[in-house]
Design an enzyme around this catalytic site. Structure first.
Site, PDB file in Angstrom:
ATOM      1  N   HIS A  11       0.826  -1.208   0.000  1.00  0.00           N
ATOM      2  CA  HIS A  11       0.000   0.000   0.000  1.00  0.00           C
ATOM      3  C   HIS A  11       0.864   1.262   0.000  1.00  0.00           C
ATOM      4  O   HIS A  11       2.038   1.245   0.390  1.00  0.00           O
ATOM      5  CB  HIS A  11      -0.935   0.011   1.212  1.00  0.00           C
ATOM      6  CG  HIS A  11      -0.219   0.108   2.529  1.00  0.00           C
ATOM      7  ND1 HIS A  11       0.320   1.289   3.009  1.00  0.00           N
ATOM      8  CD2 HIS A  11       0.048  -0.820   3.472  1.00  0.00           C
ATOM      9  CE1 HIS A  11       0.874   1.090   4.181  1.00  0.00           C
ATOM     10  NE2 HIS A  11       0.733  -0.185   4.488  1.00  0.00           N
ATOM     11  N   THR A  23       2.383  -0.799  11.853  1.00  0.00           N
ATOM     12  CA  THR A  23       0.950  -0.571  11.619  1.00  0.00           C
ATOM     13  C   THR A  23       0.290  -1.875  11.206  1.00  0.00           C
ATOM     14  O   THR A  23       0.393  -2.306  10.062  1.00  0.00           O
ATOM     15  CB  THR A  23       0.727   0.472  10.506  1.00  0.00           C
ATOM     16  OG1 THR A  23       1.662   1.535  10.640  1.00  0.00           O
ATOM     17  CG2 THR A  23      -0.690   1.011  10.562  1.00  0.00           C
ATOM     18  N   ARG A  67      -6.187   1.162   3.823  1.00  0.00           N
ATOM     19  CA  ARG A  67      -5.046   1.699   3.076  1.00  0.00           C
ATOM     20  C   ARG A  67      -4.674   0.811   1.885  1.00  0.00           C
ATOM     21  O   ARG A  67      -4.236   1.317   0.857  1.00  0.00           O
ATOM     22  CB  ARG A  67      -3.844   1.888   4.005  1.00  0.00           C
ATOM     23  CG  ARG A  67      -3.388   0.653   4.766  1.00  0.00           C
ATOM     24  CD  ARG A  67      -2.390   1.034   5.846  1.00  0.00           C
ATOM     25  NE  ARG A  67      -1.901  -0.096   6.629  1.00  0.00           N
ATOM     26  CZ  ARG A  67      -2.526  -0.606   7.688  1.00  0.00           C
ATOM     27  NH1 ARG A  67      -3.677  -0.094   8.070  1.00  0.00           N
ATOM     28  NH2 ARG A  67      -1.999  -1.616   8.364  1.00  0.00           N
ATOM     29  N   GLU A 110      -1.943  -7.434   7.423  1.00  0.00           N
ATOM     30  CA  GLU A 110      -0.606  -7.241   7.969  1.00  0.00           C
ATOM     31  C   GLU A 110      -0.395  -8.099   9.219  1.00  0.00           C
ATOM     32  O   GLU A 110      -1.346  -8.496   9.893  1.00  0.00           O
ATOM     33  CB  GLU A 110      -0.380  -5.755   8.298  1.00  0.00           C
ATOM     34  CG  GLU A 110       1.003  -5.417   8.852  1.00  0.00           C
ATOM     35  CD  GLU A 110       2.168  -5.793   7.938  1.00  0.00           C
ATOM     36  OE1 GLU A 110       2.345  -7.006   7.676  1.00  0.00           O
ATOM     37  OE2 GLU A 110       2.909  -4.886   7.512  1.00  0.00           O
ATOM     38  N   TRP A 111       0.862  -8.379   9.499  1.00  0.00           N
ATOM     39  CA  TRP A 111       1.246  -9.084  10.728  1.00  0.00           C
ATOM     40  C   TRP A 111       0.586  -8.377  11.909  1.00  0.00           C
ATOM     41  O   TRP A 111       0.595  -7.147  11.991  1.00  0.00           O
ATOM     42  CB  TRP A 111       2.765  -8.988  10.869  1.00  0.00           C
ATOM     43  CG  TRP A 111       3.415  -9.989  11.788  1.00  0.00           C
ATOM     44  CD1 TRP A 111       3.107 -10.214  13.095  1.00  0.00           C
ATOM     45  CD2 TRP A 111       4.505 -10.862  11.469  1.00  0.00           C
ATOM     46  NE1 TRP A 111       3.942 -11.168  13.623  1.00  0.00           N
ATOM     47  CE2 TRP A 111       4.818 -11.591  12.641  1.00  0.00           C
ATOM     48  CE3 TRP A 111       5.275 -11.090  10.321  1.00  0.00           C
ATOM     49  CZ2 TRP A 111       5.846 -12.530  12.695  1.00  0.00           C
ATOM     50  CZ3 TRP A 111       6.284 -12.031  10.367  1.00  0.00           C
ATOM     51  CH2 TRP A 111       6.562 -12.740  11.535  1.00  0.00           C
TER      52      TRP A 111
END
Length: 221
Positions: A11, A23, A67, A110-111
């Site tokens: 992103h 994030t 995002r 995301e992680w």
């Protein structure tokens, strides 16, 4: 012969990616510069004579985070169907360039950074030092209160199996002329896409990926 590919796109820039803050679950918009750079990436890399050929895309996987979804919109791939997060398709039929469906999946989010959400790497190291916890490597240690490398590996392997069984296995060995679309696009985040690349080539996450993927970066597997 057809060799199907996977494109990975991180992103665009956010305030936290700009500042190096981890994030995961936090929802943040792209910065104005982030949107500008993704638009430029779309014009440079997406098209019938470019790296990512819309008509050859079989499927698009997108993270649930806004995002990542905004990044897909700005790439202007030209999907026939509306995006799952929109009430209706915003572009006219003249902009249709692909029949690929867009799927939002938790497998490419995301992680989960858990207790380290919103912290920079120096802040994490300082925090661990104060607590006598020693050094930290996300690829080996994971995140307290979040995901371990094993957790991430499990969901990425599930996604890889889905890609290979649904799209790539049918295309392997086909003649290029008249072959069905087989390329796949993933739009997600820095750590998870680096982890995906590791698992795609059969490497364990503790081996630590030897490449970076900056905000708005594009890779090919």
């Amino acid at each position: 012969m057809t060799t199907p590919r996977v494109f990975i796109v991180r992103h665009g820039e956010t305030e936290w990616s700009l500042n190096g803050r981890h994030t995961g679950t936090t929802e943040l918009p792209l910065t104005a510069n982030g949107e500008k750079r993704i638009l430029a990436t779309g014009k440079a890399l997406v098209g019938e004579d470019r790296l990512i050929v819309p008509s050859k895309l079989a499927h698009i996987y997108v993270s649930p985070r806004r995002r990542a979804q905004r990044t897909v919109e700005l790439l202007e791939i030209g999907c026939k169907e509306r995006f799952p997060w929109q009430e209706k398709r915003l572009d006219g039929d003249a902009h249709i360039r692909t029949q690929a469906k867009v799927q939002v999946t938790e497998d490419i989010r995301e992680w989960d950074y858990g207790d380290y959400e919103g912290l920079t790497s120096p802040q994490i190291r300082e925090q661990r030092k104060e607590r006598g916890q020693g050094s930290w490597d996300i690829w080996k240690d994971g995140c307290p209160g979040g995901e371990s490398p094993e957790d991430v590996t499990k969901r990425l392997d599930r996604l890889i199996e889905d890609i290979k069984s649904r799209f790539h296995s049918k295309a392997m060995g086909q003649l290029k002329r008249g072959s069905d679309p087989a390329d796949v696009l993933l739009v997600a985040h820095g750590h998870i896409l680096r982890a995906f690349a590791m698992r795609w080539v059969g490497k364990a996450l503790p081996d630590n990926p030897s490449f970076l993927l900056e905000a708005g970066g594009v890779g090919t597997l």
